[in-house]
Design an enzyme around this catalytic site. Structure first.
Site, short mmCIF file in Angstrom:
data_model
loop_
_atom_site.label_atom_id
_atom_site.label_comp_id
_atom_site.label_asym_id
_atom_site.label_seq_id
_atom_site.Cartn_x
_atom_site.Cartn_y
_atom_site.Cartn_z
N ILE A 13 46.17 24.99 33.96
CA ILE A 13 45.62 23.85 34.70
C ILE A 13 45.65 22.61 33.80
CG2 ILE A 13 43.59 22.93 35.92
CD1 ILE A 13 42.85 25.85 36.63
N LEU A 34 45.77 27.65 21.73
CA LEU A 34 46.99 28.36 22.15
C LEU A 34 46.77 29.87 22.29
CD1 LEU A 34 49.74 26.43 20.12
CD2 LEU A 34 48.87 25.97 22.42
N GLY A 37 47.22 29.21 26.25
CA GLY A 37 48.06 28.03 26.47
C GLY A 37 49.34 28.13 25.64
N ILE A 57 37.76 25.26 20.55
CA ILE A 57 36.61 24.43 20.94
C ILE A 57 35.32 24.96 20.31
CG2 ILE A 57 37.60 23.46 23.07
CD1 ILE A 57 36.06 25.69 24.63
N ALA A 80 38.70 27.53 27.96
CA ALA A 80 37.88 28.71 28.28
C ALA A 80 38.70 29.97 28.13
CB ALA A 80 37.38 28.63 29.72
N TYR A 148 31.31 36.24 32.13
CA TYR A 148 32.09 35.05 32.50
C TYR A 148 31.31 34.19 33.51
CZ TYR A 148 35.94 32.36 34.59
OH TYR A 148 36.73 31.34 35.06
N PHE A 209 44.50 46.88 40.90
CA PHE A 209 43.15 47.42 40.73
C PHE A 209 42.41 47.43 42.07
CE2 PHE A 209 44.33 45.46 36.64
CZ PHE A 209 44.26 46.58 35.83
N ARG A 216 40.90 36.60 48.33
CA ARG A 216 40.70 35.44 47.46
C ARG A 216 41.14 34.18 48.19
NH1 ARG A 216 38.43 38.89 45.04
NH2 ARG A 216 38.48 39.39 42.83
N ARG A 275 38.40 47.08 39.07
CA ARG A 275 37.87 46.64 37.78
C ARG A 275 36.35 46.46 37.85
NH1 ARG A 275 41.97 41.76 36.09
NH2 ARG A 275 43.18 42.90 34.56
C1 UD2 Z 1 39.97 34.21 38.95
C2 UD2 Z 1 40.17 33.44 37.64
C3 UD2 Z 1 38.83 33.10 37.06
C4 UD2 Z 1 37.90 32.46 38.08
C5 UD2 Z 1 37.97 33.11 39.46
C6 UD2 Z 1 37.37 32.23 40.56
C7 UD2 Z 1 42.15 33.98 36.30
C8 UD2 Z 1 42.74 34.86 35.27
N1 UD2 Z 1 40.90 34.28 36.68
O1 UD2 Z 1 39.27 35.44 38.70
O2 UD2 Z 1 39.05 32.25 35.96
O3 UD2 Z 1 38.04 31.10 38.12
O4 UD2 Z 1 39.28 33.42 39.88
O5 UD2 Z 1 37.62 32.71 41.82
O6 UD2 Z 1 42.76 33.04 36.76
N2 UD2 Z 1 44.37 42.25 39.81
C9 UD2 Z 1 45.23 43.34 39.96
N3 UD2 Z 1 46.19 43.51 39.00
C10 UD2 Z 1 46.36 42.68 37.92
C11 UD2 Z 1 45.47 41.57 37.79
C12 UD2 Z 1 44.49 41.39 38.76
O7 UD2 Z 1 45.10 44.11 40.91
O8 UD2 Z 1 47.26 42.92 37.10
C13 UD2 Z 1 43.30 42.03 40.81
C14 UD2 Z 1 41.92 41.91 40.21
O9 UD2 Z 1 41.33 43.17 40.00
C15 UD2 Z 1 41.22 41.08 41.28
C16 UD2 Z 1 42.33 40.17 41.81
O10 UD2 Z 1 43.55 40.80 41.45
O11 UD2 Z 1 40.72 41.89 42.32
C17 UD2 Z 1 42.29 38.78 41.20
O12 UD2 Z 1 42.21 38.92 39.79
P1 UD2 Z 1 42.36 37.68 38.80
O13 UD2 Z 1 42.08 38.19 37.42
O14 UD2 Z 1 43.62 36.97 39.05
O15 UD2 Z 1 41.25 36.69 39.34
P2 UD2 Z 1 39.66 36.75 39.53
O16 UD2 Z 1 39.41 36.58 40.97
O17 UD2 Z 1 39.05 37.89 38.81
#
Ligand code: UD2
Length: 314
Positions: A13, A34, A37, A57, A80, A148, A209, A216, A275
């Protein structure tokens, strides 16, 4: 021309924001360790207008000195550990990055009476947790399920309370699931769509997972950058928090389906346990941000299309 500090400015972002700020004629100082990033994310940005520090940071002394000497007009706190799952594995380390480092910034501004036009802290939809009421409004229940989410909520509240107590114009965003070019797919903690995209491209197996029925509010990066610029440039948007999302609910299974259709490839999927701390359903009510003039331009189809077009060369 204004002077900006963007923490996490070499990240997904962050680098997209820096690119737009520089295009708009601003100077930007970036602090990024990094860890997720990449310096290449800044390749397309004219060097004349950016200064890059490879620092954490959590280097509080460095950050305080930087704030005091540079006297920024705008400060955007995107630095973050962005992964919910990573915070479950490393709660103490992620706490210092996701909470203490932000408070160090607010405290430096207070202590040295620094005059800033806006401090924007990027919080997260994770703060809403698994409360069953959907869509999530800014006034919805806060049910943090992970370190988090606690750290994001705490940093957000500190931003607002410091703002009101010490007259600092602060504002917070709650990002939903952001995706788009430059999201780093290399870690198991990466944003899910960047991992799906990378697995489709390389033929690697994708680990899903849960059952894929989790939902989402997938939000394309350009809409997020528009929202950030709007909140930074609207003086009335202060001491407050805004959802930043598309306002649409999509299951992981259906987004994978759309990806497969768009690429003509089939994703090789292996299923694993849900997860710990994972949220089942998340989507946003964006009425409040729309009240300031925000209008998301991308739905999941058009967002995926643009994402794929822009990443095909990588
Ligand atoms: C995302 C953001 C987090 C936060 C949130 C707000 C990321 C890494 N995380 O968390 O910062 O702002 O959104 O809504 O951008 N999954 C799989 N396989 C994988 C990875 C993920 O199945 O290899 C699943 C995971 O278990 C979850 C979904 O995909 O059910 C989304 O996972 P995520 O890590 O992309 O995002 P989230 O919602 O935990």
């Amino acid at each position: 021309m204004s002077k900006y500090l963007v923490t996490g400015g070499a990240g997904f972002i962050g680098s997209n924001l820096v690119e737009r700020l520089v295009e708009d004629g601003n100077d930007v100082v970036i602090v990024d360790d990094l860890s997720m990033g990449k310096i290449e994310n800044l390749d397309c940005i004219p060097k004349k207008h950016i200064t890059f520090y490879k620092r954490s940071i959590t280097d509080f002394g460095f950050m305080s000195r930087l704030l005091i000497t540079e006297k920024f007009d705008y400060i955007v706190l995107l630095g973050a550990v962005a992964s919910v799952a990573d915070s479950v594995d490393r709660p103490a380390e992620t706490h210092s990055i996701n909470q203490e480092a932000n408070i160090n910034v607010y405290e430096t501004i207070r202590k040295h009476a620094l005059r800033v036009k806006k401090v924007l802290f990027a919080s997260s939809a994770a703060v809403y947790g698994d409360d069953p009421v959907l869509p999530k409004k800014e006034t919805s229940n806060i049910v943090p399920l992970t370190p988090y989410a606690i750290d994001k909520f705490s940093s957000e509240r500190y931003a607002i309370v410091y703002g009101k107590l010490y007259d600092i114009p602060t504002v917070c965003t709650r990002f939903f699931n952001v995706y788009g070019p430059r999201q780093n797919p290399e870690s198991p903690y990466s944003g899910v769509l960047s991992i799906v995209q990378s697995c489709l491209k390389t033929g690697k197996t994708f680990k899903l997972f849960g059952d894929g029925e989790q939902t989402r509010d997938f939000t394309y990066i350009d809409d997020v950058i528009d929202a950030l610029l709007l909140l930074l440039s609207t003086p009335e948007a202060k001491w407050d928090v805004y959802n930043v999302a598309t306002g649409k609910r999509t299951s992981l299974n259906s987004v994978i389906d759309s990806f497969e259709k768009a690429t003509g490839k089939e994703l090789d999927i292996v299923y694993a346990e849900k997860r710990k701390g994972d949220i089942k359903d998340s989507f946003a009510d964006v009425t409040k941000l729309k009240g300031l003039g925000y209008m998301p331009k991308y739905d999941i189809e058009s967002g995926l299309k643009k994402y794929l077009e822009l990443t095909v060369r990588d």
